[in-house]
Motif scaffolding. Structure first.
Motif, PDB file in Angstrom:
ATOM      1  N   HIS A 196       0.799  -1.223   0.000  1.00  0.00           N
ATOM      2  CA  HIS A 196       0.000   0.000   0.000  1.00  0.00           C
ATOM      3  C   HIS A 196       0.829   1.270   0.000  1.00  0.00           C
ATOM      4  O   HIS A 196       0.301   2.356   0.171  1.00  0.00           O
ATOM      5  CB  HIS A 196      -0.923   0.005   1.234  1.00  0.00           C
ATOM      6  CG  HIS A 196      -1.787  -1.202   1.314  1.00  0.00           C
ATOM      7  ND1 HIS A 196      -1.953  -1.930   2.466  1.00  0.00           N
ATOM      8  CD2 HIS A 196      -2.513  -1.846   0.374  1.00  0.00           C
ATOM      9  CE1 HIS A 196      -2.754  -2.951   2.240  1.00  0.00           C
ATOM     10  NE2 HIS A 196      -3.107  -2.921   0.977  1.00  0.00           N
TER      11      HIS A 196
ATOM     12  N   THR B 266      -0.394   3.880  -2.605  1.00  0.00           N
ATOM     13  CA  THR B 266      -1.687   4.479  -2.258  1.00  0.00           C
ATOM     14  C   THR B 266      -1.513   5.550  -1.190  1.00  0.00           C
ATOM     15  O   THR B 266      -2.047   6.662  -1.309  1.00  0.00           O
ATOM     16  CB  THR B 266      -2.627   3.386  -1.705  1.00  0.00           C
ATOM     17  OG1 THR B 266      -2.514   2.232  -2.507  1.00  0.00           O
ATOM     18  CG2 THR B 266      -4.050   3.860  -1.673  1.00  0.00           C
TER      19      THR B 266
ATOM     20  N   GLN C 154      -7.498   2.017   0.196  1.00  0.00           N
ATOM     21  CA  GLN C 154      -7.811   3.101  -0.748  1.00  0.00           C
ATOM     22  C   GLN C 154      -8.934   3.975  -0.198  1.00  0.00           C
ATOM     23  O   GLN C 154      -8.868   5.206  -0.274  1.00  0.00           O
ATOM     24  CB  GLN C 154      -8.213   2.484  -2.086  1.00  0.00           C
ATOM     25  CG  GLN C 154      -8.455   3.490  -3.197  1.00  0.00           C
ATOM     26  CD  GLN C 154      -7.175   4.169  -3.617  1.00  0.00           C
ATOM     27  OE1 GLN C 154      -6.267   3.555  -4.156  1.00  0.00           O
ATOM     28  NE2 GLN C 154      -7.090   5.465  -3.376  1.00  0.00           N
TER      29      GLN C 154
END
Lengths: 258, 167
Positions: free
Chosen positions: A140, A143, A236
């Protein structure tokens, strides 16, 4: 001097009253505002006007409640926890139940705590605080860093150096200003141990907002948000919500008084 | 400027409040978050040594789970189900919808199940019964292997000598 400042506040105050009175339920303040005519606002002292439009007096000044619905949390698979065996006992109040061994979060509680956290974020952004997004999950990193970039704030999504907070002046070779808020997208590091930032932020008196999964300990986190921290869709969604809250807070910053 | 790094004692708010009250931290050095925290405190006070509450985690079961269990025992699973796609109902979901419709006509659960199964099989909405097809029903490796062998096409016999002489 007071008259010119009051004129500037007249425009600002009118904007505040139309924007905020429709959102919050603080009826008495709205009534006062409605009964005043716009010309009368110029005669009000600057200090009184500041008190009426103080963001801290409203329960949801920035409208963060409108940023998400419980269905959005469900679609992003935030209600999925890990299995029974890895449950941290401190997370028990936030678990709805166990579906054949898989823990399910109570999204009503998650939604309430998420609203608190987003509201806090917006207020810190409004006051010009530095916000640091922290995550150690390699999946991640992009993101989280993108969300921080879009919000105009900072991110640390790599391996955490132990002395960043506690010995910052040595690490960065100079006087450093530490963040005023740390947002943890995952409170665990890849070794499944508590992320160092949790303890260090508590040591340095920095408030933390953290997504706590069913295998994490929420005790040291100021505003924990129980939920799934492993699905890319979930991360997200969190990144989008925090970015939007920060931008909302920044957009309502009062104009500089010259 | 004084600070307190004792993360296991109280929480950040109580420590900063203590510093301000005692005069160790001047009011102009008050952190940005202090007033926001006072206005919007967290629902649960953060505390390092807070004891976990004695709550039992209840298993989640629905009344339809009994029907689902019977369905999967009889018909088996289609193998791959997309959890993200909500458009097309799975065979089990269709069975459950029909079960609910026909519930009022029957009093006995088993009778109702058989009746619904019959209707769905006629409509070809469910895969063929696992138990009715093979003599040895069940999902054991042996039965799956024997069913795979019986279903597979006979392989064309390749004569290596012919291949080599073709040149």
């Amino acid at each position: 001097m007071i008259r010119t400042i009051a004129n500037r506040f007249k425009w600002n105050a009118a904007r505040y009253f139309t924007q905020t009175c429709s959102i919050n339920s603080d009826a008495s303040l709205c009534q006062n505002a409605a009964s005043l005519k716009v010309d009368q606002l110029a005669d009000i002292k600057e200090s009184e006007l500041k008190e009426i439009s103080d963001p801290l007096k409203f329960p949801d000044y920035f409208g963060v409640r409108k940023l998400f619905r419980i269905k959005d949390l469900f679609d992003a698979r935030i209600h999925y926890g890990h299995k029974d065996g890895t449950l941290d006992p401190n997370m028990k109040p936030y678990i709805f139940g166990s579906r054949l061994g898989h823990l399910i979060f109570d999204l009503d509680k998650t939604a309430e705590m998420l609203q608190d956290a987003l509201n806090f974020t917006a207020h810190i952004a409004y006051r010009g605080g530095i916000i640091l997004f922290v995550s150690h999950c390699p999946q991640h990193t992009l993101t989280v860093e993108n969300a921080a970039k879009q919000a105009g704030e900072y991110a640390h999504a790599r391996e955490w150096d132990f002395h960043i907070f506690t010995n910052s002046e040595k690490v960065y070779n100079g006087v450093t200003r530490l963040p005023d808020l740390v947002i943890l997208l995952s409170t665990l590091n890849p070794q499944m141990q508590e992320h160092t930032a949790v303890k260090d932020a508590a040591k340095m008196c920095i408030p933390t907002i953290g997504i706590v999964d069913s295998n994490s300990n929420p005790n040291l986190i100021t505003y924990p948000i129980p939920g799934n921290d492993d699905s890319p869709a979930a991360v997200q969604l969190y990144c989008n919500l925090f970015r939007d809250a920060i931008l909302l807070g920044k957009s309502k910053k009062p104009m500089e008084v010259y | 400027m004084a600070s307190s790094r004792l993360e296991r004692i109280g929480n950040i708010y109580s420590r900063v409040r203590g510093l301000l009250r005692s005069g160790a931290m001047k009011p102009e050095d008050k952190p940005i978050w202090y007033e926001v925290y006072e206005a919007f405190p967290p629902k649960v006070e953060p505390q390092y040594g807070r004891k976990a509450s004695e709550i039992t985690i209840h298993p989640i079961f629905y009344p339809e789970d009994i029907v689902r269990a019977k369905f999967y025992e009889r018909f088996g699973s289609p193998g791959l189900i997309s959890l993200a796609n909500n458009e097309y109902p799975t065979p089990c979901q269709k069975f459950l919808d029909r079960y609910k419709e026909m519930e009022k006509d029957f009093s006995d659960e088993n009778e109702l199940f058989e009746a619904v199964a019959k209707v769905m099989e006629e409509e070809k909405s469910v895969p063929e019964s696992v138990s009715s097809n093979q003599p040895d029903s069940g999902t054991s490796m042996a039965s799956m292997f024997s069913s795979a062998v019986s279903k597979s096409q006979p392989q064309p016999k390749i004569n290596v000598g012919d291949l080599l002489t073709e040149k």
